[in-house]
Motif scaffolding. Sequence first.
Motif, mmCIF file in Angstrom:
data_model
loop_
_atom_site.group_PDB
_atom_site.id
_atom_site.type_symbol
_atom_site.label_atom_id
_atom_site.label_comp_id
_atom_site.label_asym_id
_atom_site.label_seq_id
_atom_site.Cartn_x
_atom_site.Cartn_y
_atom_site.Cartn_z
ATOM 1 N N SER A 184 0.806 -1.223 0.000
ATOM 2 C CA SER A 184 0.000 0.000 0.000
ATOM 3 C C SER A 184 0.842 1.279 0.000
ATOM 4 N N LYS A 185 2.157 1.188 0.237
ATOM 5 C CA LYS A 185 2.997 2.412 0.236
ATOM 6 C C LYS A 185 3.016 3.108 -1.132
ATOM 7 N N VAL A 186 2.882 2.314 -2.192
ATOM 8 C CA VAL A 186 3.156 2.872 -3.529
ATOM 9 C C VAL A 186 1.900 3.067 -4.380
ATOM 10 N N MET A 187 0.731 2.767 -3.827
ATOM 11 C CA MET A 187 -0.460 2.683 -4.677
ATOM 12 C C MET A 187 -0.882 4.023 -5.296
ATOM 13 N N GLU A 188 -0.394 5.128 -4.760
ATOM 14 C CA GLU A 188 -0.795 6.421 -5.322
ATOM 15 C C GLU A 188 0.197 6.902 -6.390
ATOM 16 N N ARG A 189 1.199 6.098 -6.688
ATOM 17 C CA ARG A 189 2.312 6.619 -7.487
ATOM 18 C C ARG A 189 2.219 6.349 -8.989
ATOM 19 N N PHE A 190 1.209 5.617 -9.446
ATOM 20 C CA PHE A 190 1.129 5.302 -10.868
ATOM 21 C C PHE A 190 -0.297 5.484 -11.370
ATOM 22 N N MET A 191 -0.405 5.541 -12.727
ATOM 23 C CA MET A 191 -1.730 5.637 -13.318
ATOM 24 C C MET A 191 -2.387 4.263 -13.240
ATOM 25 N N PRO A 192 -3.570 4.184 -12.657
ATOM 26 C CA PRO A 192 -4.190 2.862 -12.527
ATOM 27 C C PRO A 192 -4.677 2.340 -13.873
ATOM 28 N N SER A 193 -4.829 1.029 -13.971
ATOM 29 C CA SER A 193 -5.433 0.401 -15.149
ATOM 30 C C SER A 193 -6.932 0.644 -15.083
ATOM 31 N N VAL A 194 -7.624 0.275 -16.145
ATOM 32 C CA VAL A 194 -9.080 0.397 -16.129
ATOM 33 C C VAL A 194 -9.679 -0.598 -15.129
ATOM 34 N N PHE A 195 -8.928 -1.650 -14.798
ATOM 35 C CA PHE A 195 -9.396 -2.652 -13.833
ATOM 36 C C PHE A 195 -8.775 -2.380 -12.460
ATOM 37 N N PRO A 196 -9.511 -2.621 -11.383
ATOM 38 C CA PRO A 196 -8.950 -2.350 -10.053
ATOM 39 C C PRO A 196 -7.870 -3.364 -9.673
ATOM 40 N N ALA A 197 -6.933 -2.909 -8.804
ATOM 41 C CA ALA A 197 -5.921 -3.835 -8.287
ATOM 42 C C ALA A 197 -6.626 -4.878 -7.417
ATOM 43 N N ILE A 198 -6.043 -6.077 -7.363
ATOM 44 C CA ILE A 198 -6.604 -7.152 -6.526
ATOM 45 C C ILE A 198 -5.999 -6.996 -5.125
ATOM 46 N N PRO A 199 -6.840 -6.749 -4.099
ATOM 47 C CA PRO A 199 -6.301 -6.490 -2.753
ATOM 48 C C PRO A 199 -6.258 -7.748 -1.880
#
Length: 466
Positions: free
Chosen positions: A311-326
Amino acid sequence: MSDRAARTFDVLVVGGGNAALCAAMTARRAAAKVLLLEASPEAFRGGNSRHTRDIRYLHDRSTDYLTGAYPEDEFWDDLFRVTGGETNERLAGLTIRESADLGEWMARHGIRWQRPLHGTLHLSRTNAFFLGGGKALVNAYYDTARRLGVQLAYDSEVRELDIREGRFLSAVVGREGESREIRAKTVILASGGFEANIPWLKEYWGEAADNFAIRGTPYNQGRVLRQLLDHGARPVGNPREFHAIAVDARGPKFDGGIVTRLDTIPFGIAVNEHARRFYDEGEDLWPKRYAIWGGLIARQPDQIAFSILDSKVMERFMPSVFPAIPAHSVRELALALKLAPTALEATVAEFNRSVRPGPYDPSGLDGCRTEGLEPPKSHWALRLDVPPFYAYPLRPGITFTYLGVTVDERARVVMQDDRPAQNVFAAGEIMAGNVLGRGYLAGFGLTIGSVFGRIAGREAARCAVA
Ligand SMILES: Cc1cc2nc3c(=O)[nH]c(=O)nc-3n(C[C@H](O)[C@H](O)[C@H](O)COP(=O)(O)OP(=O)(O)OC[C@H]3O[C@@H](n4cnc5c(N)ncnc54)[C@H](O)[C@@H]3O)c2cc1C
């Protein structure tokens, strides 16, 4: 062939993307009678060009749309660096020089430019962005072409070319379940590469090609390219090579465009289906490395990989159209990804142990690296230790293939005997390998297509009226 309707045009343009449209408009402006054949239905017209956003061209000062000059020697250096010298220097120099008026020419043909946004992929000095992206570009060009008097036909796939001793006579076109023969004094082939032709890709990649995502149009089957090569055109570019990046594995087989692209890899680790790392995720700055990851994943078992993050890095890139799997733990994440939990836990633990902390700086080569780990992570190595953890599944996303046909400075297709065909011209991705033998320069696909499209249009019109 059920109908051999004989129709004669000055210039027949095959393809419906940027290169074809630039060629058709230019030929029509030179008073030629032009027919453009697009394989796709109208709603899907425009090939891969409709997925584009920006174009690179020579300019000597900043403008409302570009933040500074991009001189010839710098452009040339950039091209030389990415191709490692695999370029025809005469054609490369021509492409660069002839790009100088593109900004103004494109605006005259209906393109609207976008003012530079802060942080537009660090390209706002060298590349201009068009308002509305590639779909707006293609729509504007179709509208202009129609108003100029170019005849347009959709659902019209060229299946055969009649070329004898370097002279084009006619094309067989499949339309509404029928085949027709269309004659023309000259032909411009602008039908893209063969990246959507899975059986052709299998000739080099075997069954792995079934697991590739094709980022662009399904209509680029390479049929015309194959015909040209069968008729003795001299090939250019390595047939095995393609430009391929990591895309979200949940995306569609074709036409995912730019929204499935993932740039998450440098922020964590990438593992294969055995939960093993397989390459240095921090080898160099991402713009220099993103295009090797398609090929790397294509060589992994089942052509699948997973970008693992915390979770430290999740704000640092452009997300894909699909959500990350948590997941709350690495184990839980492995289960969600159907990976062996102990294997993923071991990979993450080994990675975390090898990280040498340092000042983390994702904007440059920060030297935050691993020690004693194989493969290493050379920069941006941060421990994966702050839950929740996240993952994106990755597939190879093929952008374009490099195999094409050789052309000369007049965009004439060069035959095996080294002589140019008399009335056969090529523009765009189908000949881009002459200039871009390897690597890629952002925004340069459109440059090549626009420059050679205009040359082909001018030369074909001249040839037709001679
Ligand atoms: C997702 C994505 C993003 C990209 N972003 C950029 C960018 O921002 N800037 C940039 O410069 N480049 C970009 N590129 C590369 C760029 O798309 C290509 O370099 C460029 O569009 C090639 O133009 P073209 O006219 O040669 O081919 P295309 O635009 O692909 O057009 C080929 C046309 O030929 C038609 N066709 C194919 N076979 C036949 C046939 N047998 N008969 C009749 N018609 C046929 C197809 O339907 C299509 O209309 C991107 C590519 C992708 C996939």
